[in-house]
Design a protein around this motif. Structure first.
Motif, PDB file in Angstrom:
ATOM      1  N   ALA A   8      -6.176   5.734  -8.122  1.00 57.53           N
ATOM      2  CA  ALA A   8      -5.352   6.940  -8.055  1.00 57.53           C
ATOM      3  C   ALA A   8      -5.420   7.578  -9.445  1.00 57.53           C
ATOM      4  O   ALA A   8      -4.582   7.304 -10.305  1.00 57.53           O
ATOM      5  CB  ALA A   8      -3.919   6.610  -7.668  1.00 57.53           C
ATOM      6  N   LEU A   9      -6.448   8.394  -9.659  1.00 52.96           N
ATOM      7  CA  LEU A   9      -6.705   8.973 -10.972  1.00 52.96           C
ATOM      8  C   LEU A   9      -6.125  10.383 -11.086  1.00 52.96           C
ATOM      9  O   LEU A   9      -5.477  10.882 -10.177  1.00 52.96           O
ATOM     10  CB  LEU A   9      -8.213   8.984 -11.242  1.00 52.96           C
ATOM     11  CG  LEU A   9      -8.927   7.622 -11.189  1.00 52.96           C
ATOM     12  CD1 LEU A   9     -10.398   7.772 -11.545  1.00 52.96           C
ATOM     13  CD2 LEU A   9      -8.256   6.585 -12.079  1.00 52.96           C
ATOM     14  N   SER A  10      -6.350  10.993 -12.254  1.00 54.50           N
ATOM     15  CA  SER A  10      -5.945  12.384 -12.513  1.00 54.50           C
ATOM     16  C   SER A  10      -4.435  12.592 -12.451  1.00 54.50           C
ATOM     17  O   SER A  10      -3.960  13.691 -12.176  1.00 54.50           O
ATOM     18  CB  SER A  10      -6.655  13.344 -11.536  1.00 54.50           C
ATOM     19  OG  SER A  10      -8.058  13.162 -11.589  1.00 54.50           O
ATOM     20  N   GLY A  11      -3.663  11.534 -12.685  1.00 56.65           N
ATOM     21  CA  GLY A  11      -2.212  11.671 -12.670  1.00 56.65           C
ATOM     22  C   GLY A  11      -1.633  11.917 -11.291  1.00 56.65           C
ATOM     23  O   GLY A  11      -0.525  12.470 -11.177  1.00 56.65           O
ATOM     24  N   THR A  12      -2.345  11.500 -10.253  1.00 57.46           N
ATOM     25  CA  THR A  12      -1.869  11.793  -8.895  1.00 57.46           C
ATOM     26  C   THR A  12      -0.611  11.026  -8.524  1.00 57.46           C
ATOM     27  O   THR A  12       0.073  11.395  -7.554  1.00 57.46           O
ATOM     28  CB  THR A  12      -2.965  11.492  -7.855  1.00 57.46           C
ATOM     29  OG1 THR A  12      -3.445  10.160  -8.043  1.00 57.46           O
ATOM     30  CG2 THR A  12      -4.118  12.469  -7.996  1.00 57.46           C
ATOM     31  N   LYS A  65       0.855  -1.156   0.000  1.00 54.41           N
ATOM     32  CA  LYS A  65       0.000   0.000   0.000  1.00 54.41           C
ATOM     33  C   LYS A  65       0.897   1.212   0.000  1.00 54.41           C
ATOM     34  O   LYS A  65       0.697   2.122   0.764  1.00 54.41           O
ATOM     35  CB  LYS A  65      -0.886  -0.004   1.226  1.00 54.41           C
ATOM     36  CG  LYS A  65      -2.063  -0.951   1.102  1.00 54.41           C
ATOM     37  CD  LYS A  65      -3.332  -0.231   1.313  1.00 54.41           C
ATOM     38  CE  LYS A  65      -4.291  -0.871   2.219  1.00 54.41           C
ATOM     39  NZ  LYS A  65      -5.346  -0.173   2.720  1.00 54.41           N
ATOM     40  N   HIS A  66       1.941   1.237  -0.852  1.00 54.86           N
ATOM     41  CA  HIS A  66       2.772   2.435  -1.002  1.00 54.86           C
ATOM     42  C   HIS A  66       1.985   3.455  -1.798  1.00 54.86           C
ATOM     43  O   HIS A  66       1.406   3.143  -2.812  1.00 54.86           O
ATOM     44  CB  HIS A  66       4.058   2.116  -1.768  1.00 54.86           C
ATOM     45  CG  HIS A  66       4.912   1.115  -1.079  1.00 54.86           C
ATOM     46  ND1 HIS A  66       5.477   1.346   0.134  1.00 54.86           N
ATOM     47  CD2 HIS A  66       5.285  -0.136  -1.462  1.00 54.86           C
ATOM     48  CE1 HIS A  66       6.179   0.285   0.489  1.00 54.86           C
ATOM     49  NE2 HIS A  66       6.074  -0.633  -0.459  1.00 54.86           N
ATOM     50  N   THR A  67       1.980   4.701  -1.352  1.00 60.01           N
ATOM     51  CA  THR A  67       1.377   5.780  -2.132  1.00 60.01           C
ATOM     52  C   THR A  67       2.271   6.991  -2.056  1.00 60.01           C
ATOM     53  O   THR A  67       3.083   7.119  -1.139  1.00 60.01           O
ATOM     54  CB  THR A  67      -0.025   6.171  -1.603  1.00 60.01           C
ATOM     55  OG1 THR A  67       0.108   6.621  -0.257  1.00 60.01           O
ATOM     56  CG2 THR A  67      -0.977   4.977  -1.649  1.00 60.01           C
ATOM     57  N   LEU A  68       2.113   7.888  -3.035  1.00 58.85           N
ATOM     58  CA  LEU A  68       2.792   9.174  -2.916  1.00 58.85           C
ATOM     59  C   LEU A  68       2.020   9.990  -1.908  1.00 58.85           C
ATOM     60  O   LEU A  68       0.800  10.069  -1.960  1.00 58.85           O
ATOM     61  CB  LEU A  68       2.816   9.875  -4.278  1.00 58.85           C
ATOM     62  CG  LEU A  68       3.593   9.126  -5.371  1.00 58.85           C
ATOM     63  CD1 LEU A  68       3.631   9.979  -6.625  1.00 58.85           C
ATOM     64  CD2 LEU A  68       5.003   8.815  -4.908  1.00 58.85           C
ATOM     65  N   ALA A  69       2.723  10.628  -1.010  1.00 60.81           N
ATOM     66  CA  ALA A  69       2.076  11.322   0.100  1.00 60.81           C
ATOM     67  C   ALA A  69       1.013  12.280  -0.384  1.00 60.81           C
ATOM     68  O   ALA A  69       1.264  13.146  -1.190  1.00 60.81           O
ATOM     69  CB  ALA A  69       3.126  12.069   0.921  1.00 60.81           C
ATOM     70  N   GLY A  70      -0.189  12.073   0.127  1.00 61.08           N
ATOM     71  CA  GLY A  70      -1.275  12.995  -0.187  1.00 61.08           C
ATOM     72  C   GLY A  70      -1.751  12.910  -1.609  1.00 61.08           C
ATOM     73  O   GLY A  70      -2.531  13.737  -2.034  1.00 61.08           O
ATOM     74  N   ALA A  71      -1.268  11.912  -2.375  1.00 66.67           N
ATOM     75  CA  ALA A  71      -1.560  11.929  -3.805  1.00 66.67           C
ATOM     76  C   ALA A  71      -2.645  10.962  -4.211  1.00 66.67           C
ATOM     77  O   ALA A  71      -3.188  11.079  -5.288  1.00 66.67           O
ATOM     78  CB  ALA A  71      -0.295  11.609  -4.599  1.00 66.67           C
ATOM     79  N   LEU A 124      -4.689   1.151  -8.563  1.00 67.68           N
ATOM     80  CA  LEU A 124      -4.785   1.393 -10.005  1.00 67.68           C
ATOM     81  C   LEU A 124      -4.556   2.872 -10.273  1.00 67.68           C
ATOM     82  O   LEU A 124      -5.280   3.725  -9.751  1.00 67.68           O
ATOM     83  CB  LEU A 124      -6.161   0.967 -10.522  1.00 67.68           C
ATOM     84  CG  LEU A 124      -6.406   0.993 -12.029  1.00 67.68           C
ATOM     85  CD1 LEU A 124      -7.594   0.088 -12.381  1.00 67.68           C
ATOM     86  CD2 LEU A 124      -6.681   2.379 -12.587  1.00 67.68           C
ATOM     87  N   ALA A 125      -3.563   3.184 -11.097  1.00 68.17           N
ATOM     88  CA  ALA A 125      -3.224   4.573 -11.406  1.00 68.17           C
ATOM     89  C   ALA A 125      -3.537   4.894 -12.853  1.00 68.17           C
ATOM     90  O   ALA A 125      -3.421   4.043 -13.744  1.00 68.17           O
ATOM     91  CB  ALA A 125      -1.742   4.830 -11.134  1.00 68.17           C
ATOM     92  N   SER A 126      -3.921   6.136 -13.107  1.00 69.53           N
ATOM     93  CA  SER A 126      -4.169   6.609 -14.473  1.00 69.53           C
ATOM     94  C   SER A 126      -4.126   8.122 -14.496  1.00 69.53           C
ATOM     95  O   SER A 126      -4.403   8.783 -13.490  1.00 69.53           O
ATOM     96  CB  SER A 126      -5.536   6.123 -14.977  1.00 69.53           C
ATOM     97  OG  SER A 126      -5.811   6.643 -16.263  1.00 69.53           O
ATOM     98  N   VAL A 127      -3.803   8.675 -15.665  1.00 62.25           N
ATOM     99  CA  VAL A 127      -3.858  10.124 -15.832  1.00 62.25           C
ATOM    100  C   VAL A 127      -5.283  10.579 -16.149  1.00 62.25           C
ATOM    101  O   VAL A 127      -5.561  11.782 -16.156  1.00 62.25           O
ATOM    102  CB  VAL A 127      -2.901  10.605 -16.946  1.00 62.25           C
ATOM    103  CG1 VAL A 127      -1.468  10.289 -16.584  1.00 62.25           C
ATOM    104  CG2 VAL A 127      -3.268   9.998 -18.302  1.00 62.25           C
ATOM    105  N   GLU A 128      -6.189   9.625 -16.412  1.00 66.78           N
ATOM    106  CA  GLU A 128      -7.577   9.986 -16.678  1.00 66.78           C
ATOM    107  C   GLU A 128      -8.225  10.562 -15.420  1.00 66.78           C
ATOM    108  O   GLU A 128      -7.890  10.178 -14.297  1.00 66.78           O
ATOM    109  CB  GLU A 128      -8.374   8.763 -17.143  1.00 66.78           C
ATOM    110  CG  GLU A 128      -8.031   8.278 -18.522  1.00 66.78           C
ATOM    111  CD  GLU A 128      -8.585   9.175 -19.622  1.00 66.78           C
ATOM    112  OE1 GLU A 128      -9.475  10.001 -19.340  1.00 66.78           O
ATOM    113  OE2 GLU A 128      -8.125   9.043 -20.775  1.00 66.78           O
TER     114      GLU A 128
END
Length: 324
Positions: A66-70, A7-13, A32-36
């Motif tokens: 994790a959408l919007s390129g976060t 469950k690694h995430t970019l802080a606050g992202a 799941l990550a996406s720039v959409e």
């Protein structure tokens, strides 16, 4: 017992979305990550996928969005698969071009004829073989395929025939197939980041850009380019990308659920994108864009010899073009 993924995430992202209530005992959590963005068809596809997986697994398999390129650009989200910061990336097949040139097959011009042909290729035996080969070459597993619809050109000058492309400065993504396509057609392809396109059109650094109509509206190309040229030159394919080794750490049951729900979500996205096209044309016309529909047989004929420049793609081009 399923493997509990990181469950690694970019802080606050991380943006977590889910309309399906999940039990607290989720055993496997995937990001799941996406720039959409959540508002687009493909942002909704990601949500539908997450909801379907949660329901089918009874909450034992959870997907956080994790959408919007976060978590970064497309390249950064893909790179994060190797270290486990992301578990899944939703993007187009050609995004894997930097891992192996075979992925650029998605961007090959006039390869996919229409939505029916897209389904035959990507959701049939050819697509399964292609995705297996890409997994072997890249270490990345592609799951599901959805059609974004055709890519069209936004131009500051009218293009009524192939001859009108002579000297046209058109922005292209950093993929050799795109560059070769427009060079072969007589234009002058110019690599440029997507964030520079709008000002490039305004300032005259470029004369044109090509993208699905949804991107023309999202990026407001119509404010800087008066014409939309309906070239239909590429049918883009969205997919879910996993690190292959990590995908096979899922149980057989979990892999089946992921495959089935990816197919359902991507098929839904294809239908939504197709239904949206007519509305997008009307919206662009309302913004003052003038649509031009040139004779595409001229474009196809001029591009026929291009496969010879890409020997790694040529057998796949022939196989896909022959599919009915």
């Amino acid at each position: 017992m399923s493997i509990c993924f990181k469950k690694h995430t970019l802080a606050g992202a991380t943006l977590m979305l889910s309309s399906v209530a999940l039990p607290a005992h989720s055993e496997t959590v995937l990001q799941l990550a996406s720039v959409e963005t959540p508002q687009t068809v493909w942002g909704q596809v990601a949500q539908k996928f997450a909801d379907g997986v949660a329901e089918a697994s009874g909450g034992d398999l959870e997907i956080e969005l994790a959408l919007s390129g976060t978590t970064g650009s497309v390249r950064e989200t893909l790179e994060a698969l190797a270290i486990g910061t992301n578990d899944i990336v939703m993007t187009v097949v050609a995004s894997l071009n930097s891992y192996d040139p075979l992925a650029a097959i998605e961007s090959y011009p006039y390869l996919i004829r229409d939505e029916d042909h897209f389904n035959t290729v990507y959701n049939g035996e050819i697509g399964a073989e292609l995705f297996d080969v890409l997994a072997e070459k890249t270490g990345l597993r592609l799951v599901g395929a959805g059609s974004r619809g055709p890519r069209e050109m936004a131009s500051t000058r009218p293009i009524n025939s192939v001859e009108d492309l002579a000297g046209l400065k058109i922005r292209v993504p950093g993929i050799d197939v795109f560059r070769a396509t427009w060079e072969t057609l007589g234009a002058s392809p110019t690599p440029m980041s997507s964030g520079e396109v709008y000002t490039g059109l305004q300032s005259g650094i470029i004369d044109a850009v090509e993208n699905p109509l949804s991107a023309h509206i999202r990026s407001k190309y119509y404010e800087a380019a008066d014409y939309v040229i309906m070239t239909d030159h590429v049918y883009g394919a969205y997919t879910f990308v996993f690190d292959d080794a990590r995908f096979h750490q899922l149980s057989d049951e979990e892999q089946t659920i992921v495959n089935e729900q990816a197919k359902i979500a991507m098929e839904w996205g294809t239908e939504q994108a197709k239904a949206e096209l007519a509305d997008l044309e009307k919206e662009l016309e309302g913004f003052g864009a003038e649509f031009i529909r040139p004779d595409l047989s001229e474009f196809r004929a001029k591009l026929e010899p291009m496969a010879e420049k890409f020997p790694e793609l040529e057998p796949w081009v022939k196989k896909i073009q022959a599919a009915n």
